[in-house]
Design a protein around this motif. Sequence first.
Motif, PDB file in Angstrom:
ATOM      1  N   PRO A  52     -13.698 -10.336   0.658  1.00 16.15           N
ATOM      2  CA  PRO A  52     -12.568 -11.278   0.687  1.00 16.15           C
ATOM      3  C   PRO A  52     -11.726 -11.268  -0.589  1.00 16.15           C
ATOM      4  CG  PRO A  52     -14.655 -12.439   0.474  1.00 16.15           C
ATOM      5  CD  PRO A  52     -14.991 -11.026   0.802  1.00 16.15           C
ATOM      6  N   GLY A  53     -12.358 -11.058  -1.740  1.00 17.94           N
ATOM      7  CA  GLY A  53     -11.596 -11.020  -2.991  1.00 17.94           C
ATOM      8  C   GLY A  53     -10.606  -9.870  -3.022  1.00 17.94           C
ATOM      9  N   ALA A  54     -11.061  -8.702  -2.618  1.00 18.29           N
ATOM     10  CA  ALA A  54     -10.176  -7.531  -2.579  1.00 18.29           C
ATOM     11  C   ALA A  54      -9.074  -7.725  -1.550  1.00 18.29           C
ATOM     12  CB  ALA A  54     -10.990  -6.282  -2.254  1.00 18.29           C
ATOM     13  N   ALA A  55      -9.414  -8.334  -0.412  1.00 13.89           N
ATOM     14  CA  ALA A  55      -8.402  -8.584   0.612  1.00 13.89           C
ATOM     15  C   ALA A  55      -7.324  -9.526   0.096  1.00 13.89           C
ATOM     16  CB  ALA A  55      -9.063  -9.173   1.866  1.00 13.89           C
ATOM     17  N   LEU A  56      -7.728 -10.564  -0.634  1.00 15.57           N
ATOM     18  CA  LEU A  56      -6.763 -11.513  -1.182  1.00 15.57           C
ATOM     19  C   LEU A  56      -5.853 -10.839  -2.205  1.00 15.57           C
ATOM     20  CD1 LEU A  56      -5.686 -14.391  -1.376  1.00 15.57           C
ATOM     21  CD2 LEU A  56      -7.466 -14.871  -3.075  1.00 15.57           C
ATOM     22  N   LEU A  57      -6.420 -10.008  -3.058  1.00 11.29           N
ATOM     23  CA  LEU A  57      -5.604  -9.290  -4.039  1.00 11.29           C
ATOM     24  C   LEU A  57      -4.617  -8.349  -3.346  1.00 11.29           C
ATOM     25  CD1 LEU A  57      -8.280  -8.435  -6.752  1.00 11.29           C
ATOM     26  CD2 LEU A  57      -6.211  -9.821  -7.106  1.00 11.29           C
ATOM     27  N   ALA A  58      -5.077  -7.672  -2.300  1.00 10.04           N
ATOM     28  CA  ALA A  58      -4.184  -6.787  -1.545  1.00 10.04           C
ATOM     29  C   ALA A  58      -3.042  -7.586  -0.937  1.00 10.04           C
ATOM     30  CB  ALA A  58      -4.963  -6.053  -0.459  1.00 10.04           C
ATOM     31  N   LEU A  59      -3.337  -8.794  -0.473  1.00 13.78           N
ATOM     32  CA  LEU A  59      -2.297  -9.644   0.112  1.00 13.78           C
ATOM     33  C   LEU A  59      -1.280 -10.062  -0.944  1.00 13.78           C
ATOM     34  CD1 LEU A  59      -1.274 -11.144   2.614  1.00 13.78           C
ATOM     35  CD2 LEU A  59      -2.742 -13.067   1.957  1.00 13.78           C
ATOM     36  N   VAL A  60      -1.755 -10.399  -2.145  1.00 14.84           N
ATOM     37  CA  VAL A  60      -0.843 -10.771  -3.235  1.00 14.84           C
ATOM     38  C   VAL A  60       0.083  -9.602  -3.564  1.00 14.84           C
ATOM     39  CG1 VAL A  60      -0.697 -11.380  -5.686  1.00 14.84           C
ATOM     40  CG2 VAL A  60      -2.385 -12.503  -4.223  1.00 14.84           C
ATOM     41  N   VAL A  65       2.667  -9.173  -0.551  1.00 13.56           N
ATOM     42  CA  VAL A  65       3.677 -10.240  -0.473  1.00 13.56           C
ATOM     43  C   VAL A  65       4.637 -10.161  -1.657  1.00 13.56           C
ATOM     44  CG1 VAL A  65       4.019 -12.739  -0.578  1.00 13.56           C
ATOM     45  CG2 VAL A  65       2.250 -11.795   0.904  1.00 13.56           C
ATOM     46  N   ALA A  66       4.112  -9.933  -2.852  1.00 14.48           N
ATOM     47  CA  ALA A  66       4.972  -9.843  -4.039  1.00 14.48           C
ATOM     48  C   ALA A  66       5.935  -8.666  -3.924  1.00 14.48           C
ATOM     49  CB  ALA A  66       4.115  -9.714  -5.300  1.00 14.48           C
ATOM     50  N   LEU A  67       5.459  -7.544  -3.397  1.00 18.70           N
ATOM     51  CA  LEU A  67       6.337  -6.382  -3.238  1.00 18.70           C
ATOM     52  C   LEU A  67       7.440  -6.644  -2.225  1.00 18.70           C
ATOM     53  CD1 LEU A  67       3.937  -3.291  -3.317  1.00 18.70           C
ATOM     54  CD2 LEU A  67       5.781  -3.812  -4.927  1.00 18.70           C
ATOM     55  N   VAL A  68       7.101  -7.272  -1.103  1.00 18.68           N
ATOM     56  CA  VAL A  68       8.111  -7.531  -0.075  1.00 18.68           C
ATOM     57  C   VAL A  68       9.164  -8.512  -0.584  1.00 18.68           C
ATOM     58  CG1 VAL A  68       8.495  -8.620   2.171  1.00 18.68           C
ATOM     59  CG2 VAL A  68       6.677  -6.946   1.901  1.00 18.68           C
ATOM     60  N   ILE A  69       8.737  -9.587  -1.226  1.00 17.74           N
ATOM     61  CA  ILE A  69       9.708 -10.531  -1.773  1.00 17.74           C
ATOM     62  C   ILE A  69      10.525  -9.853  -2.863  1.00 17.74           C
ATOM     63  CG2 ILE A  69      10.004 -12.698  -3.037  1.00 17.74           C
ATOM     64  CD1 ILE A  69       7.549 -13.764  -1.611  1.00 17.74           C
ATOM     65  N   THR A  72      10.620 -11.739   6.891  1.00 13.58           N
ATOM     66  CA  THR A  72      10.119 -10.377   6.704  1.00 13.58           C
ATOM     67  C   THR A  72       8.677 -10.349   6.206  1.00 13.58           C
ATOM     68  OG1 THR A  72      10.898 -10.224   4.405  1.00 13.58           O
ATOM     69  CG2 THR A  72      12.456  -9.596   6.138  1.00 13.58           C
ATOM     70  N   LEU A  73       8.088 -11.512   5.938  1.00 12.28           N
ATOM     71  CA  LEU A  73       6.732 -11.541   5.383  1.00 12.28           C
ATOM     72  C   LEU A  73       5.666 -10.963   6.312  1.00 12.28           C
ATOM     73  CD1 LEU A  73       6.576 -14.868   3.340  1.00 12.28           C
ATOM     74  CD2 LEU A  73       6.884 -12.517   2.542  1.00 12.28           C
ATOM     75  N   PRO A  74       5.850 -10.973   7.645  1.00 17.11           N
ATOM     76  CA  PRO A  74       4.858 -10.271   8.470  1.00 17.11           C
ATOM     77  C   PRO A  74       4.670  -8.808   8.075  1.00 17.11           C
ATOM     78  CG  PRO A  74       6.163 -11.707   9.863  1.00 17.11           C
ATOM     79  CD  PRO A  74       6.799 -11.746   8.484  1.00 17.11           C
ATOM     80  N   THR A  75       5.702  -8.180   7.491  1.00 15.76           N
ATOM     81  CA  THR A  75       5.549  -6.797   7.055  1.00 15.76           C
ATOM     82  C   THR A  75       4.603  -6.682   5.870  1.00 15.76           C
ATOM     83  OG1 THR A  75       7.479  -6.917   5.564  1.00 15.76           O
ATOM     84  CG2 THR A  75       7.893  -6.221   7.842  1.00 15.76           C
ATOM     85  N   ALA A  76       4.381  -7.779   5.150  1.00 18.17           N
ATOM     86  CA  ALA A  76       3.430  -7.787   4.039  1.00 18.17           C
ATOM     87  C   ALA A  76       2.038  -8.162   4.510  1.00 18.17           C
ATOM     88  CB  ALA A  76       3.895  -8.767   2.961  1.00 18.17           C
ATOM     89  N   ILE A  77       1.967  -9.151   5.389  1.00 15.72           N
ATOM     90  CA  ILE A  77       0.677  -9.674   5.830  1.00 15.72           C
ATOM     91  C   ILE A  77      -0.024  -8.716   6.783  1.00 15.72           C
ATOM     92  CG2 ILE A  77      -0.417 -11.581   7.074  1.00 15.72           C
ATOM     93  CD1 ILE A  77       1.976 -13.322   6.150  1.00 15.72           C
ATOM     94  N   SER A  78       0.732  -8.113   7.679  1.00 16.94           N
ATOM     95  CA  SER A  78       0.145  -7.303   8.750  1.00 16.94           C
ATOM     96  C   SER A  78      -0.675  -6.112   8.263  1.00 16.94           C
ATOM     97  CB  SER A  78       1.249  -6.834   9.697  1.00 16.94           C
ATOM     98  OG  SER A  78       1.844  -7.951  10.338  1.00 16.94           O
ATOM     99  N   PRO A  79      -0.187  -5.311   7.299  1.00 17.09           N
ATOM    100  CA  PRO A  79      -1.015  -4.191   6.836  1.00 17.09           C
ATOM    101  C   PRO A  79      -2.359  -4.637   6.265  1.00 17.09           C
ATOM    102  CG  PRO A  79       1.245  -3.966   6.066  1.00 17.09           C
ATOM    103  CD  PRO A  79       1.127  -5.338   6.629  1.00 17.09           C
ATOM    104  N   VAL A  80      -2.366  -5.774   5.578  1.00 24.74           N
ATOM    105  CA  VAL A  80      -3.610  -6.275   4.990  1.00 24.74           C
ATOM    106  C   VAL A  80      -4.573  -6.725   6.082  1.00 24.74           C
ATOM    107  CG1 VAL A  80      -4.609  -7.972   3.408  1.00 24.74           C
ATOM    108  CG2 VAL A  80      -2.396  -6.940   2.884  1.00 24.74           C
ATOM    109  N   LEU A  81      -4.043  -7.340   7.135  1.00 20.93           N
ATOM    110  CA  LEU A  81      -4.892  -7.773   8.246  1.00 20.93           C
ATOM    111  C   LEU A  81      -5.569  -6.578   8.918  1.00 20.93           C
ATOM    112  CD1 LEU A  81      -2.597 -10.464   9.929  1.00 20.93           C
ATOM    113  CD2 LEU A  81      -4.706 -10.882   8.657  1.00 20.93           C
ATOM    114  N   ALA A 128       3.034  -8.065  -8.532  1.00 16.54           N
ATOM    115  CA  ALA A 128       2.396  -7.034  -7.706  1.00 16.54           C
ATOM    116  C   ALA A 128       1.636  -6.035  -8.579  1.00 16.54           C
ATOM    117  CB  ALA A 128       3.448  -6.316  -6.862  1.00 16.54           C
ATOM    118  N   ALA A 129       2.226  -5.664  -9.721  1.00 17.89           N
ATOM    119  CA  ALA A 129       1.592  -4.695 -10.605  1.00 17.89           C
ATOM    120  C   ALA A 129       0.297  -5.239 -11.198  1.00 17.89           C
ATOM    121  CB  ALA A 129       2.561  -4.309 -11.722  1.00 17.89           C
ATOM    122  N   VAL A 130       0.311  -6.492 -11.646  1.00 14.82           N
ATOM    123  CA  VAL A 130      -0.892  -7.091 -12.233  1.00 14.82           C
ATOM    124  C   VAL A 130      -2.004  -7.206 -11.198  1.00 14.82           C
ATOM    125  CG1 VAL A 130      -1.853  -9.187 -13.260  1.00 14.82           C
ATOM    126  CG2 VAL A 130       0.366  -8.330 -14.036  1.00 14.82           C
ATOM    127  N   ALA A 131      -1.667  -7.741 -10.007  1.00 15.83           N
ATOM    128  CA  ALA A 131      -2.667  -7.866  -8.947  1.00 15.83           C
ATOM    129  C   ALA A 131      -3.188  -6.494  -8.532  1.00 15.83           C
ATOM    130  CB  ALA A 131      -2.073  -8.592  -7.745  1.00 15.83           C
TER     131      ALA A 131
END
Length: 290
Positions: free
Chosen positions: A38-46, A49-53, A15-24, A100-103
């Motif tokens: 890139p820093g903001a993109a990485l934080l958005a990815l964290v 992914v944390a929310l989906v898991i 199910t991780l594509p549901t986390a990665i795809s919106p950020v892409l 997810a909350a901290v990121a």
Amino acid sequence: MATLAEWVEGARPRTLPTAISPVLVGTGAAIGAGVVAPGAALLALVVAVALVIGVNFANDYSDGIRGTDDDRVGPQRLVGSRAASPSLVKYAAFGCFGVAAVAGLVLTALSGQWWLIAVGAVCIVGAWYYTGGARPYGYAGLGEVAVFVFFGPVAVLGTMLTQAGTVDAEAVAGAVGVGLLCCAVLVANNLRDIPGDRVVGKRTLAVRLGERGTRTLYLLLAAVPFVLAVGASFDRIGALLALLAIPVAVRPVRTVLGGAEGPALIPVLRDTGLLLLAWSVLTGVGLALG
């Protein structure tokens, strides 16, 4: 005690594509608008992914204690299989929500979009009450609505907003496309589970529509994003790159429309995730190129 492999399976990596795809897609739209962060993109990815898991573990816990996973067709669940205690799985879910909350707080501080804190809080509450609480909305056929909103407009436009400080029509088209394909992932899962969900009183949208209606819905969810790509191409010709993902859609659509049932539908979840990822990668690149 659950093994590491069982915990990984419980996180449901398919199910991780549901986390990665919106950020892409959101990042591609931001680059197309002239912003590279890139820093903001990485934080958005964290965050994503944390929310989906986290929601996967939360669903594992809530469904497990209700007994709705005792006779399961799909991948093993930690609580339902008795591989891990309910409390431990619940703590894992809350731990992911905490990450997810901290990121998200860091991302909000960097972007200055402080109102997104409220959005993030709603996302976490929505993740828990999908199958948790006394009246889980996922049991009432509203799961697809939540998935569309949170994984589509909220995640894609939130990603772009925290990087570029604005959103545009092409990003909205991308957000709707991602939301629809994320819904297709959920519909593929729920189509497989219709017989068991009926028995335990889980009234998902698939149960309400029946198999025939759900198969038609899946086709629409898989097809409309390509129509949106054509529409977005009038302003950003690169959006047409998404059409290269059409071959990836053939196998899952053929399987669903061919009447596959039960275990035969398990590969559809994987293939739909690949479709979502392929469409999002191509759309993100297309929007970035302008």
